[in-house]
Motif scaffolding. Structure first.
Motif, PDB file in Angstrom:
ATOM      1  N   GLU A 198       0.817  -1.220   0.000  1.00 57.86           N
ATOM      2  CA  GLU A 198       0.000   0.000   0.000  1.00 57.86           C
ATOM      3  C   GLU A 198       0.846   1.263   0.000  1.00 57.86           C
ATOM      4  O   GLU A 198       0.347   2.342  -0.267  1.00 57.86           O
ATOM      5  CB  GLU A 198      -0.914   0.005   1.232  1.00 57.86           C
ATOM      6  N   MET A 199       2.151   1.125   0.333  1.00 57.92           N
ATOM      7  CA  MET A 199       3.024   2.307   0.347  1.00 57.92           C
ATOM      8  C   MET A 199       3.813   2.466  -0.947  1.00 57.92           C
ATOM      9  O   MET A 199       4.593   3.402  -1.083  1.00 57.92           O
ATOM     10  CB  MET A 199       3.996   2.223   1.543  1.00 57.92           C
ATOM     11  N   LEU A 200       3.628   1.548  -1.903  1.00 62.74           N
ATOM     12  CA  LEU A 200       4.335   1.714  -3.182  1.00 62.74           C
ATOM     13  C   LEU A 200       3.810   2.986  -3.840  1.00 62.74           C
ATOM     14  O   LEU A 200       2.598   3.195  -3.923  1.00 62.74           O
ATOM     15  CB  LEU A 200       4.070   0.517  -4.101  1.00 62.74           C
ATOM     16  N   PRO A 201       4.728   3.851  -4.298  1.00 64.94           N
ATOM     17  CA  PRO A 201       4.239   5.132  -4.835  1.00 64.94           C
ATOM     18  C   PRO A 201       3.772   5.028  -6.277  1.00 64.94           C
ATOM     19  O   PRO A 201       4.419   4.394  -7.105  1.00 64.94           O
ATOM     20  CB  PRO A 201       5.464   6.044  -4.724  1.00 64.94           C
ATOM     21  N   ILE A 202       2.638   5.638  -6.552  1.00 63.48           N
ATOM     22  CA  ILE A 202       2.202   5.820  -7.935  1.00 63.48           C
ATOM     23  C   ILE A 202       2.450   7.297  -8.227  1.00 63.48           C
ATOM     24  O   ILE A 202       1.844   8.160  -7.605  1.00 63.48           O
ATOM     25  CB  ILE A 202       0.738   5.396  -8.124  1.00 63.48           C
ATOM     26  N   VAL A 203       3.385   7.560  -9.091  1.00 61.99           N
ATOM     27  CA  VAL A 203       3.983   8.878  -9.346  1.00 61.99           C
ATOM     28  C   VAL A 203       4.676   9.343  -8.051  1.00 61.99           C
ATOM     29  O   VAL A 203       5.815   8.970  -7.838  1.00 61.99           O
ATOM     30  CB  VAL A 203       2.986   9.907  -9.899  1.00 61.99           C
ATOM     31  N   LYS A 238       2.822   9.482  -4.794  1.00 65.84           N
ATOM     32  CA  LYS A 238       1.930   9.271  -3.648  1.00 65.84           C
ATOM     33  C   LYS A 238       1.786   7.781  -3.398  1.00 65.84           C
ATOM     34  O   LYS A 238       1.586   7.027  -4.351  1.00 65.84           O
ATOM     35  CB  LYS A 238       0.540   9.796  -4.017  1.00 65.84           C
ATOM     36  N   PRO A 239       1.849   7.344  -2.128  1.00 67.31           N
ATOM     37  CA  PRO A 239       1.610   5.918  -1.882  1.00 67.31           C
ATOM     38  C   PRO A 239       0.204   5.530  -2.329  1.00 67.31           C
ATOM     39  O   PRO A 239      -0.726   6.331  -2.205  1.00 67.31           O
ATOM     40  CB  PRO A 239       1.729   5.780  -0.370  1.00 67.31           C
ATOM     41  N   SER A 284      -6.829   6.253  -2.180  1.00 67.29           N
ATOM     42  CA  SER A 284      -8.120   5.852  -1.586  1.00 67.29           C
ATOM     43  C   SER A 284      -8.565   6.848  -0.532  1.00 67.29           C
ATOM     44  O   SER A 284      -9.747   7.192  -0.433  1.00 67.29           O
ATOM     45  CB  SER A 284      -8.009   4.478  -0.916  1.00 67.29           C
ATOM     46  N   VAL A 285      -7.610   7.288   0.279  1.00 67.76           N
ATOM     47  CA  VAL A 285      -7.949   8.234   1.351  1.00 67.76           C
ATOM     48  C   VAL A 285      -8.478   9.531   0.737  1.00 67.76           C
ATOM     49  O   VAL A 285      -9.508  10.072   1.167  1.00 67.76           O
ATOM     50  CB  VAL A 285      -6.714   8.480   2.258  1.00 67.76           C
ATOM     51  N   GLU A 286      -7.818  10.019  -0.305  1.00 62.13           N
ATOM     52  CA  GLU A 286      -8.266  11.272  -0.935  1.00 62.13           C
ATOM     53  C   GLU A 286      -9.631  11.094  -1.600  1.00 62.13           C
ATOM     54  O   GLU A 286     -10.482  11.986  -1.574  1.00 62.13           O
ATOM     55  CB  GLU A 286      -7.223  11.764  -1.941  1.00 62.13           C
ATOM     56  N   GLU A 287      -9.834   9.917  -2.177  1.00 56.35           N
ATOM     57  CA  GLU A 287     -11.139   9.626  -2.821  1.00 56.35           C
ATOM     58  C   GLU A 287     -12.261   9.664  -1.773  1.00 56.35           C
ATOM     59  O   GLU A 287     -13.305  10.280  -1.984  1.00 56.35           O
ATOM     60  CB  GLU A 287     -11.035   8.235  -3.454  1.00 56.35           C
ATOM     61  N   ALA A 288     -12.015   9.033  -0.620  1.00 56.09           N
ATOM     62  CA  ALA A 288     -13.041   9.000   0.437  1.00 56.09           C
ATOM     63  C   ALA A 288     -13.234  10.388   1.035  1.00 56.09           C
ATOM     64  O   ALA A 288     -14.367  10.817   1.294  1.00 56.09           O
ATOM     65  CB  ALA A 288     -12.634   7.998   1.515  1.00 56.09           C
ATOM     66  N   LYS A 289     -12.135  11.100   1.214  1.00 53.85           N
ATOM     67  CA  LYS A 289     -12.227  12.470   1.771  1.00 53.85           C
ATOM     68  C   LYS A 289     -13.102  13.343   0.867  1.00 53.85           C
ATOM     69  O   LYS A 289     -13.906  14.136   1.346  1.00 53.85           O
ATOM     70  CB  LYS A 289     -10.817  13.057   1.874  1.00 53.85           C
ATOM     71  N   ASP A 347       1.356  22.242   1.064  1.00 58.36           N
ATOM     72  CA  ASP A 347      -0.051  22.024   0.704  1.00 58.36           C
ATOM     73  C   ASP A 347      -0.328  20.529   0.534  1.00 58.36           C
ATOM     74  O   ASP A 347      -1.357  20.027   0.956  1.00 58.36           O
ATOM     75  CB  ASP A 347      -0.391  22.733  -0.619  1.00 58.36           C
ATOM     76  N   GLU A 348       0.621  19.838  -0.084  1.00 57.57           N
ATOM     77  CA  GLU A 348       0.457  18.397  -0.284  1.00 57.57           C
ATOM     78  C   GLU A 348       0.312  17.691   1.062  1.00 57.57           C
ATOM     79  O   GLU A 348      -0.555  16.843   1.243  1.00 57.57           O
ATOM     80  CB  GLU A 348       1.685  17.811  -1.012  1.00 57.57           C
TER      81      GLU A 348
END
Ligand code: UTP
Length: 287
Positions: free
Chosen positions: A26-31, A33-34, A39-44, A86-87
């Motif tokens: 789950e911590m492998l980065p895509i670009v 971001k892990p 998923s967290v940003e999608e749910a937020k 900001d990130e």
């Protein structure tokens, strides 16, 4: 209203060995971001601020990632690096609880581990290695279906017939728009026995009554406690809907899916798109 999300992240990630031998998939980065952060940003984006992460051995980096990092924040402030601040700030205001699943006994068992944190309310489940294109609104649309029906909703995607044996597959009737009423589910059926090519993918809105079923269940396919089996039992008590997703999803728990997600999501980033595209064109001319 769905207020909480469960993020099962206790799997062994064997499809991604050797990278996952000592580090969480789950911590492998895509670009940059892990994958779990997508998923967290999608749910937020759907108003969910409380996360229950199911972890296991070698998963400590997930807790560190979502923890406060005051020294780093101070350092970036001093350097005047507002973009990176900001990130990091994106995770502000979110709360994370972690539960260890002693043994990876399956997705159903992982979800059962979250029971004490859910206050008997409906909740979302997001599997971090299923990356949904951030421009799509799958979870948001599933929550709308749940709000209308008050029933559990699972995300569906059409898959090629050759792939049905890798997924939970549903039998169901289209009732409205993209919404199916599910008649039954079967986990990883042989290609010629699948009732459809509608596969369950890693987004769910579940009701608290699934917990009693999970607690009483026996292991199913692969010796694991399968969420699919629990949903099948729940179907005898209440309606369950499937929401057909027609957007872009990547199985980033698989090496090829991960590479595709990395390329597509990098191409969406203005700072990389021109350079990456030029590189892709150059190498494809060479092939
Ligand atoms: P997967 O089967 O995709 O993940 O499970 P895995 O087991 O980590 O990977 P492979 O198949 O060995 O490569 C779907 C999700 O459910 C979680 C996983 O972490 C993943 O997010 N999971 C699975 C658990 O939390 N506990 C389990 O016992 C099994």
């Amino acid at each position: 209203m769905i207020k909480k999300a469960v993020l099962p992240a206790a799997g062994l990630g064997t499809r991604f060995l050797p990278a996952t031998k000592a580090s969480p998939k789950e911590m492998l980065p895509i670009v940059d971001k892990p994958m779990i952060q997508y998923s967290v940003e999608e749910a937020k984006g759907c108003g969910i601020n409380d996360f229950i992460v199911i972890t296991g051995k070698n998963k400590r980096a997930i807790e560190d990632h979502f923890d406060f990092a005051p020294e780093l924040v101070e350092y970036l402030k001093q350097k005047g690096n507002g973009d990176l601040l900001d990130e990091i700030d994106k995770m502000k205001g979110l709360s994370f609880a972690y539960i260890r699943q002693g043994k990876p006994l399956g997705l159903g068992h992982a979800i059962l581990c979250a029971k004490p944190f859910l206050n008997n309310a409906s909740f979302a489940v997001l599997l971090g290695d299923d990356i949904i294109d951030p421009d799509d609104k799958l979870l948001y649309e599933m929550i709308q279906v749940h709000n209308e029906t008050k029933a559990p909703v699972v995300a569906l995607q059409e898959v090629a017939q050759a792939e049905v044996s890798r997924y939970g597959i549903i039998d169901g009737n289209l009732v409205k728009g993209n919404t199916y009423e599910i008649k039954s589910l079967v986990e990883k059926p042989p290609t010629d026995k699948a009732p459809s090519n509608l596969a369950v993918i890693g987004r769910y809105i579940l009701s608290p009554d699934i917990m009693d079923i999970l607690a009483d269940m026996q292991p199913g396919a692969g010796g694991e406690y399968q969420l699919t089996d629990a949903l099948n039992i729940l179907l005898s008590e209440r309606k369950i809907y499937g929401y057909l997703f027609k957007g872009k999803r990547y199985d980033a728990g698989d090496k090829l899916g991960f590479l595709k997600a990395t390329i597509d999501l990098a191409l969406k980033r203005p700072e990389f798109s021109a350079g990456l595209l030029e590189y892709i064109r150059m190498i494809s001319n060479r092939l």
